[in-house]
Design an enzyme around this catalytic site. Structure first.
Site, PDB file in Angstrom:
ATOM      1  N   SER A  11      51.892  40.556  50.156  1.00 34.56           N
ATOM      2  CA  SER A  11      51.555  39.180  49.772  1.00 34.56           C
ATOM      3  C   SER A  11      52.763  38.392  49.264  1.00 34.56           C
ATOM      4  CB  SER A  11      50.468  39.191  48.692  1.00 34.56           C
ATOM      5  OG  SER A  11      50.868  39.997  47.591  1.00 34.56           O
ATOM      6  N   GLY A  50      47.806  42.239  50.601  1.00 32.90           N
ATOM      7  CA  GLY A  50      47.119  43.466  50.212  1.00 32.90           C
ATOM      8  C   GLY A  50      47.695  44.734  50.812  1.00 32.90           C
ATOM      9  N   ASN A  82      50.953  46.747  45.618  1.00 31.00           N
ATOM     10  CA  ASN A  82      49.558  47.126  45.849  1.00 31.00           C
ATOM     11  C   ASN A  82      49.330  48.619  45.635  1.00 31.00           C
ATOM     12  OD1 ASN A  82      48.441  44.515  46.612  1.00 31.00           O
ATOM     13  ND2 ASN A  82      49.782  44.665  48.388  1.00 31.00           N
ATOM     14  N   ASP A 186      46.479  33.461  39.191  1.00 28.97           N
ATOM     15  CA  ASP A 186      45.791  34.756  39.317  1.00 28.97           C
ATOM     16  C   ASP A 186      46.437  35.841  38.461  1.00 28.97           C
ATOM     17  OD1 ASP A 186      48.098  35.542  40.684  1.00 28.97           O
ATOM     18  OD2 ASP A 186      47.096  35.834  42.616  1.00 28.97           O
ATOM     19  N   HIS A 189      50.407  37.251  41.294  1.00 28.77           N
ATOM     20  CA  HIS A 189      51.457  36.771  42.194  1.00 28.77           C
ATOM     21  C   HIS A 189      52.349  35.745  41.502  1.00 28.77           C
ATOM     22  CE1 HIS A 189      48.230  38.208  44.908  1.00 28.77           C
ATOM     23  NE2 HIS A 189      49.266  38.671  45.595  1.00 28.77           N
TER      24      HIS A 189
END
Length: 210
Positions: A11, A50, A82, A186, A189
């Protein structure tokens, strides 16, 4: 024929967390390359939100990606986050840290395989190239022990610099202590400022083939 920049990863390479009007890491680093070389540079992105390091290794092994990498002068790799987030959820549920240790080991194996892939892809291409691997910042900086695990992992990641074309960008150090200002809504990120920091740190390693 224009030089080629290939960005591979998760990502962070996709640019999740940035906004539509703000450039992400790949766009910013691409700009830095074009400014440095004063020429247009082609850009290709092979990334999946992801993706674990195993998933990124599978992306790299695809014929289309392998061919692009073989012809690329500039390559960036993001991954590992991840792997740790999945393992971290298990650790927080059970208190057992073995999934985190295993995630670190597997991630290192996959990164080493990816660098060896890239090296082999370039075996028949005499042109110089550089690879920049971005290490991991800590979005869970407020949880005890997480910094220790990431510092150990990032230290191992530096071993990839035994390949003369690889340099590891220390994103962890650049983000450390500034996470609230550099993470998006979030809290995982980077935000546009965080992506700018990532690009600056990576470019600061040098954009030439030295």
């Amino acid at each position: 024929m224009r030089p080629l920049y290939v960005a591979i990863g998760d990502s962070l390479t996709v640019g999740i967390g940035s906004t539509f009007f703000q450039p992400n890491f790949v766009k910013l680093y691409h700009r830095d390359l074009e400014a440095y070389y004063r020429t247009q540079i082609e850009q290709r992105v092979y990334a999946k939100n992801g993706a674990t390091t195993e998933g990124i290794r599978h992306i790299l092994a695809q014929p289309e990606v392998a061919e692009a990498v073989a012809n690329a002068s500039f390559i960036t790799l993001t991954g590992g986050g991840n792997d740790f987030l999945k393992a971290g959820r298990k650790w927080m549920r059970t208190g057992d840290s073995s999934p985190i240790i295993e995630a670190a080991e597997q991630s290192m194996i996959h990164f080493d395989q990816m660098i060896r892939f890239i090296d082999s892809f370039h075996a028949n291409n005499p042109n110089p190239f550089i690879v920049r691997v971005l290490n991991l910042y800590n979005p869970l900086f407020y949880i005890p022990n997480t910094n220790h695990w990431l510092e150990e992992y990032n230290k191992q990641l530096n071993d990839l610099e035994r390949y003369p074309f690889v340099r590891v960008a220390d994103i962890y150090r650049a983000f450390s202590g500034h996470e609230p200002q550099l993470l998006s809504f979030d809290r995982i990120h980077p935000n546009p400022i965080g992506y700018r920091v990532m690009a600056q740190v990576t470019a600061h390693l040098g954009l030439s083939f030295q």
